[in-house]
Design a protein around this motif. Structure first.
Motif, PDB file in Angstrom:
ATOM      1  N   VAL A 106     -28.888   1.055  -3.061  1.00  0.00           N
ATOM      2  CA  VAL A 106     -28.500  -0.084  -3.890  1.00  0.00           C
ATOM      3  C   VAL A 106     -26.986  -0.220  -3.946  1.00  0.00           C
ATOM      4  CG1 VAL A 106     -28.533  -1.014  -6.250  1.00  0.00           C
ATOM      5  CG2 VAL A 106     -30.608  -0.012  -5.280  1.00  0.00           C
ATOM      6  N   SER A 107     -26.291   0.901  -4.077  1.00  0.00           N
ATOM      7  CA  SER A 107     -24.826   0.853  -4.153  1.00  0.00           C
ATOM      8  C   SER A 107     -24.230   0.323  -2.857  1.00  0.00           C
ATOM      9  CB  SER A 107     -24.264   2.253  -4.469  1.00  0.00           C
ATOM     10  OG  SER A 107     -24.620   3.172  -3.439  1.00  0.00           O
ATOM     11  N   GLU A 108     -24.800   0.677  -1.705  1.00  0.00           N
ATOM     12  CA  GLU A 108     -24.297   0.182  -0.423  1.00  0.00           C
ATOM     13  C   GLU A 108     -24.524  -1.330  -0.307  1.00  0.00           C
ATOM     14  OE1 GLU A 108     -24.873   4.154   2.419  1.00  0.00           O
ATOM     15  OE2 GLU A 108     -26.500   2.694   2.218  1.00  0.00           O
ATOM     16  N   GLU A 109     -25.673  -1.798  -0.765  1.00  0.00           N
ATOM     17  CA  GLU A 109     -25.950  -3.242  -0.727  1.00  0.00           C
ATOM     18  C   GLU A 109     -24.955  -4.000  -1.604  1.00  0.00           C
ATOM     19  OE1 GLU A 109     -28.190  -6.861   0.149  1.00  0.00           O
ATOM     20  OE2 GLU A 109     -27.930  -4.898   1.106  1.00  0.00           O
ATOM     21  N   LEU A 110     -24.652  -3.459  -2.774  1.00  0.00           N
ATOM     22  CA  LEU A 110     -23.699  -4.119  -3.666  1.00  0.00           C
ATOM     23  C   LEU A 110     -22.288  -4.086  -3.074  1.00  0.00           C
ATOM     24  CD1 LEU A 110     -24.962  -2.778  -7.122  1.00  0.00           C
ATOM     25  CD2 LEU A 110     -25.397  -5.008  -6.082  1.00  0.00           C
ATOM     26  N   ASP A 111     -21.939  -3.020  -2.337  1.00  0.00           N
ATOM     27  CA  ASP A 111     -20.618  -2.923  -1.697  1.00  0.00           C
ATOM     28  C   ASP A 111     -20.476  -3.990  -0.612  1.00  0.00           C
ATOM     29  OD1 ASP A 111     -18.069  -1.445  -1.366  1.00  0.00           O
ATOM     30  OD2 ASP A 111     -18.918  -1.017   0.618  1.00  0.00           O
ATOM     31  N   ILE A 112     -21.548  -4.225   0.152  1.00  0.00           N
ATOM     32  CA  ILE A 112     -21.512  -5.277   1.180  1.00  0.00           C
ATOM     33  C   ILE A 112     -21.297  -6.636   0.533  1.00  0.00           C
ATOM     34  CG2 ILE A 112     -22.946  -6.491   2.868  1.00  0.00           C
ATOM     35  CD1 ILE A 112     -24.197  -3.805   3.574  1.00  0.00           C
ATOM     36  N   ILE A 113     -21.950  -6.849  -0.619  1.00  0.00           N
ATOM     37  CA  ILE A 113     -21.785  -8.129  -1.340  1.00  0.00           C
ATOM     38  C   ILE A 113     -20.325  -8.318  -1.756  1.00  0.00           C
ATOM     39  CG2 ILE A 113     -22.427  -9.357  -3.453  1.00  0.00           C
ATOM     40  CD1 ILE A 113     -25.233  -8.164  -3.165  1.00  0.00           C
ATOM     41  N   LYS A 114     -19.672  -7.227  -2.208  1.00  0.00           N
ATOM     42  CA  LYS A 114     -18.268  -7.330  -2.607  1.00  0.00           C
ATOM     43  C   LYS A 114     -17.393  -7.747  -1.418  1.00  0.00           C
ATOM     44  CE  LYS A 114     -18.647  -3.679  -6.108  1.00  0.00           C
ATOM     45  NZ  LYS A 114     -18.221  -2.304  -6.471  1.00  0.00           N
ATOM     46  N   LYS A 115     -17.633  -7.121  -0.264  1.00  0.00           N
ATOM     47  CA  LYS A 115     -16.831  -7.457   0.930  1.00  0.00           C
ATOM     48  C   LYS A 115     -17.076  -8.893   1.347  1.00  0.00           C
ATOM     49  CE  LYS A 115     -16.451  -2.786   2.893  1.00  0.00           C
ATOM     50  NZ  LYS A 115     -16.846  -2.045   1.722  1.00  0.00           N
ATOM     51  N   TYR A 116     -18.333  -9.337   1.236  1.00  0.00           N
ATOM     52  CA  TYR A 116     -18.658 -10.706   1.643  1.00  0.00           C
ATOM     53  C   TYR A 116     -17.998 -11.732   0.719  1.00  0.00           C
ATOM     54  CZ  TYR A 116     -21.486 -14.666   3.154  1.00  0.00           C
ATOM     55  OH  TYR A 116     -21.900 -15.872   3.651  1.00  0.00           O
ATOM     56  N   LEU A 117     -17.895 -11.402  -0.574  1.00  0.00           N
ATOM     57  CA  LEU A 117     -17.251 -12.324  -1.503  1.00  0.00           C
ATOM     58  C   LEU A 117     -15.773 -12.510  -1.182  1.00  0.00           C
ATOM     59  CD1 LEU A 117     -18.823 -11.409  -4.968  1.00  0.00           C
ATOM     60  CD2 LEU A 117     -19.228 -13.442  -3.581  1.00  0.00           C
ATOM     61  N   VAL A 118     -15.134 -11.481  -0.595  1.00  0.00           N
ATOM     62  CA  VAL A 118     -13.726 -11.609  -0.189  1.00  0.00           C
ATOM     63  C   VAL A 118     -13.600 -12.724   0.822  1.00  0.00           C
ATOM     64  CG1 VAL A 118     -11.799 -10.456   0.948  1.00  0.00           C
ATOM     65  CG2 VAL A 118     -13.200  -9.213  -0.714  1.00  0.00           C
ATOM     66  N   ILE A 119     -14.515 -12.734   1.799  1.00  0.00           N
ATOM     67  CA  ILE A 119     -14.470 -13.776   2.839  1.00  0.00           C
ATOM     68  C   ILE A 119     -14.678 -15.154   2.213  1.00  0.00           C
ATOM     69  CG2 ILE A 119     -15.625 -14.623   4.927  1.00  0.00           C
ATOM     70  CD1 ILE A 119     -16.341 -11.751   5.604  1.00  0.00           C
ATOM     71  N   LEU A 120     -15.636 -15.264   1.295  1.00  0.00           N
ATOM     72  CA  LEU A 120     -15.942 -16.561   0.692  1.00  0.00           C
ATOM     73  C   LEU A 120     -14.807 -17.058  -0.198  1.00  0.00           C
ATOM     74  CD1 LEU A 120     -19.717 -16.102  -0.205  1.00  0.00           C
ATOM     75  CD2 LEU A 120     -18.732 -17.210   1.799  1.00  0.00           C
ATOM     76  N   GLU A 121     -14.124 -16.152  -0.882  1.00  0.00           N
ATOM     77  CA  GLU A 121     -12.990 -16.573  -1.724  1.00  0.00           C
ATOM     78  C   GLU A 121     -11.849 -17.102  -0.863  1.00  0.00           C
ATOM     79  OE1 GLU A 121     -12.139 -13.106  -4.004  1.00  0.00           O
ATOM     80  OE2 GLU A 121     -13.445 -13.698  -5.672  1.00  0.00           O
ATOM     81  N   LEU A 122     -11.600 -16.465   0.309  1.00  0.00           N
ATOM     82  CA  LEU A 122     -10.560 -16.939   1.214  1.00  0.00           C
ATOM     83  C   LEU A 122     -10.928 -18.307   1.781  1.00  0.00           C
ATOM     84  CD1 LEU A 122      -9.709 -13.601   3.070  1.00  0.00           C
ATOM     85  CD2 LEU A 122      -8.251 -14.822   1.448  1.00  0.00           C
TER      86      LEU A 122
ATOM     87  N   VAL B 174     -25.610  -1.812 -13.393  1.00  0.00           N
ATOM     88  CA  VAL B 174     -26.587  -0.961 -12.712  1.00  0.00           C
ATOM     89  C   VAL B 174     -26.958   0.193 -13.636  1.00  0.00           C
ATOM     90  CG1 VAL B 174     -27.119   0.399 -10.665  1.00  0.00           C
ATOM     91  CG2 VAL B 174     -25.614  -1.605 -10.488  1.00  0.00           C
ATOM     92  N   GLU B 175     -28.226   0.347 -13.899  1.00  0.00           N
ATOM     93  CA  GLU B 175     -28.689   1.458 -14.729  1.00  0.00           C
ATOM     94  C   GLU B 175     -28.423   2.779 -14.015  1.00  0.00           C
ATOM     95  OE1 GLU B 175     -33.016   3.015 -16.302  1.00  0.00           O
ATOM     96  OE2 GLU B 175     -32.643   0.842 -16.334  1.00  0.00           O
ATOM     97  N   PRO B 176     -27.870   3.746 -14.718  1.00  0.00           N
ATOM     98  CA  PRO B 176     -27.544   5.035 -14.081  1.00  0.00           C
ATOM     99  C   PRO B 176     -28.747   5.647 -13.387  1.00  0.00           C
ATOM    100  CG  PRO B 176     -26.599   4.937 -16.285  1.00  0.00           C
ATOM    101  CD  PRO B 176     -27.460   3.726 -16.139  1.00  0.00           C
TER     102      PRO B 176
END
Length: 590
Positions: free
Chosen positions: A440-456, A468-470
């Motif tokens: 789950v953490s890896e999927e959320l990390d990919i989403i963060k990187k993808y948002l960088v592209i979309l913001e640019l 995220v629940e511990p």
């Protein structure tokens, strides 16, 4: 025994039923036929005997009644008795004594010569008269003849015989009276009364000799159904109380009949008497056919014995025949539960032994085929998964490359360089060696990187909030399960508003299920489109769903079969919420 029958199964039951059928059918047929034939013959003989006895008793009673009739006729036709009754009071004493002596002698001769005649009366209108045996005119005068019902009836009948019910006489005890008026043959006027009292005990004795079962009885009624003779004197002079019996006596010409008393069937027989009365006999039906009860009991007992014998023989043969069948059945049930290593050990040269060998061969071939099918299905499944991933990747790259082209055409080389750098990091994350499954953490990390592209690309800020629940961040899920959701939220929800946006992703567990909630504050979805998104299978068949959401649907279908849920909630102008549930996934990890 019942338990053994259940264990033996259907085949054993059929064998036992066959034995029951073979043994019991002839027994039942013979027994029932014998019973019905015996029943018919016995009832016929009993009824014929009862009718014959009733006729004989009717003849005996009629004989007694005829004695009373003959006696009454003789006295009423005797001229000397008429003259004595008509004699004036001033006649010489010797003539009156002579008449008295003659009449007394005559009447006593009737009584002494016939045992059925108890007493005979010849009475004048004033109450005086003559009688057989000891007779007192003083006692007779105390009785007002004109007040007696039988006297009134005899006068009304004007010479006809009048029969009275059996009763106790004031002078002679139990009698059956018959009376008539005494007439003067010259003037045909009434000059006196003649009454013959038949012996009531002789009548009772004649009827009492008859027996109908244990409780049956005979009684005598007149033409109107009134009881004239009955062993129970309280019933005398009353009408028959049972309406059904009354109808058979008065309104039915049949000599034999049946009726019910309080639900108990009764048999009845009747025979007319010489004076117009009728003798009636009644008895419960079960008493005249009582001999059949023992026969019926014996038939039932023999059937029960033969049934037990048939069941025992059937159980023995069924156990002997079905033992290898049960062994084969147990092996089949194990195979049904998935154990393909089971083999039967039935060693016989009959059809069941051949069936056992063929069963072992079949199980071996089924195991081989299942392994082959399993391998083929696994390969097909992985091929479908690869096709899903390869379908979404070009879509993702197309959007990103479109952004780069737009930046280059706009001479925004610095921003294009930043997009390429972000794309490089994103492709590096997607090309990890974990295969198609990531945490789950890896999927959320990919989403963060993808948002960088979309913001640019859109020169806007997309605020990402993660909850995220511990312990759930390490749960493994399919790659790119959430990224298409975020992409659709930006392209179709936030960008059309031409404002900065906010995306919230919440990951938590509920009753062992892993739940993802993705919210955006975009423009929302209209009602018709929302209905399509909540019915993905129909929307895909109609071609009304995009590549990104179809990727999510296919991923859930292929990885989680039916253990997932997907729902979309939205209102125009109020954003959209997508809810994905992976059932029992959090529990299996914990």
């Amino acid at each position: 025994m019942v338990r053994k029958l259940q264990i033996s199964g259907s085949f054993s039951s059929k064998i036992i039923l066959a034995f029951l059928f073979v043994i019991l059918l002839p027994t039942l047929f013979t027994s029932v036929s014998f019973y019905w034939e015996s029943n018919s013959v016995l009832k016929k003989n009993v009824r014929e005997s009862t009718v014959q006895i009733t006729k004989q008793t009717a003849e005996s009673l009629s004989f007694i009644l005829n004695v009373g009739v003959d006696t009454s006729d003789f006295i009423s036709n005797n001229l000397q008795i008429q003259q004595a009754v008509l004699h004036p009071k001033n006649v010489p004493a010797y003539e009156e004594n002579s008449d008295d002596q003659y009449i007394d002698t005559l009447l006593n001769n009737f009584v002494f010569s016939n045992s059925f005649v108890k007493i005979v009366y010849v009475l004048k209108e004033n109450g005086s008269g003559w009688s057989s045996g000891a007779f007192s005119n003083n006692k007779m005068k105390k009785i007002r003849l004109s007040d007696q019902e039988w006297v009134k009836e005899t006068k009304r009948r004007d010479g006809e015989l009048v029969w009275q019910p059996i009763q106790y006489d004031h002078f002679s005890g139990l009698v059956l009276p018959v009376g008539r008026v005494l007439k003067d043959f010259d003037t045909m006027r009434n000059i006196g009364l003649v009454q013959v009292d038949l012996d009531g005990r002789s009548v009772f004795k004649t009827i009492g000799q008859l027996k109908l079962g244990k409780t049956g009885k005979f009684f005598v009624v007149d033409s109107e159904g009134k009881i004239m003779i009955d062993s129970n004197l309280e019933m005398v002079n009353k009408r028959v109380d049972n309406s059904e019996l009354y109808k058979h006596i008065v309104g039915n010409d049949a000599m034999e009949f049946e009726y019910e008393v309080n639900g108990v069937p009764y048999y009845g027989v009747k025979e007319p008497l010489s004076n117009g009365w009728m003798i009636v006999g009644t008895v419960p039906v079960h008493e005249i056919s009582g001999q059949l009860n023992s026969l019926k009991s014996w038939i039932l007992f023999s059937c029960a014995v033969f049934s037990m014998l048939a069941i025992c023989i059937g159980l023995f043969i069924a156990g002997w025949v079905t033992k290898p069948v049960k062994q084969l059945t147990r092996s089949m049930m194990l195979v049904q539960k998935g154990d393909l290593k089971v083999r039967t050990t039935v060693q016989s040269s009959d059809e069941i032994g051949f069936l056992s060998k063929q069963f072992n061969k079949m199980v071996h071939e089924i195991g081989h085929l299942m392994r082959q099918v399993k391998n083929e299905q696994s390969e097909k499944h992985h091929a479908e998964l690869r096709a899903v991933i390869h379908r979404v990747h070009p879509h993702f790259l197309y959007n990103t490359l479109s952004t780069l082209r737009w930046l280059i055409d706009s001479n925004q080389n610095d921003r294009a360089s930043s997009v390429l750098t972000a794309l490089n990091h994103l492709l590096e994350a997607n090309m990890a060696k974990n295969g198609n499954m990531i945490t789950v953490s890896e999927e959320l990390d990919i989403i963060k990187k993808y948002l960088v592209i979309l913001e640019l690309r859109y020169e806007k800020t997309f605020d990402l909030k993660l909850d995220v629940e511990p312990g759930l961040e390490k749960i493994v899920i399919p790659r790119m399960l959430l990224q298409p959701v975020v992409e659709n939220a930006i392209f179709h929800g936030i960008v059309p508003t031409n404002q900065d946006g906010r995306i919230s992703i919440r990951v938590h567990s509920c009753n062992g299920d892993l739940e993802f909630h993705v919210y955006d504050n975009g423009m929302g979805i209209d009602e018709e489109r929302l209905k399509q998104l909540n019915e993905p299978e129909a929307a895909i068949a109609a071609g009304e769903i995009g590549i990104g959401l179809r990727h999510i649907y296919d991923t859930l279908r292929l990885y989680y079969a039916g253990n997932w849920e997907w729902s979309v909630e939205s209102k125009p102008g109020q954003g959209t919420a997508i809810h994905i549930v992976l059932k029992q996934l959090a529990k299996s990890v914990s």
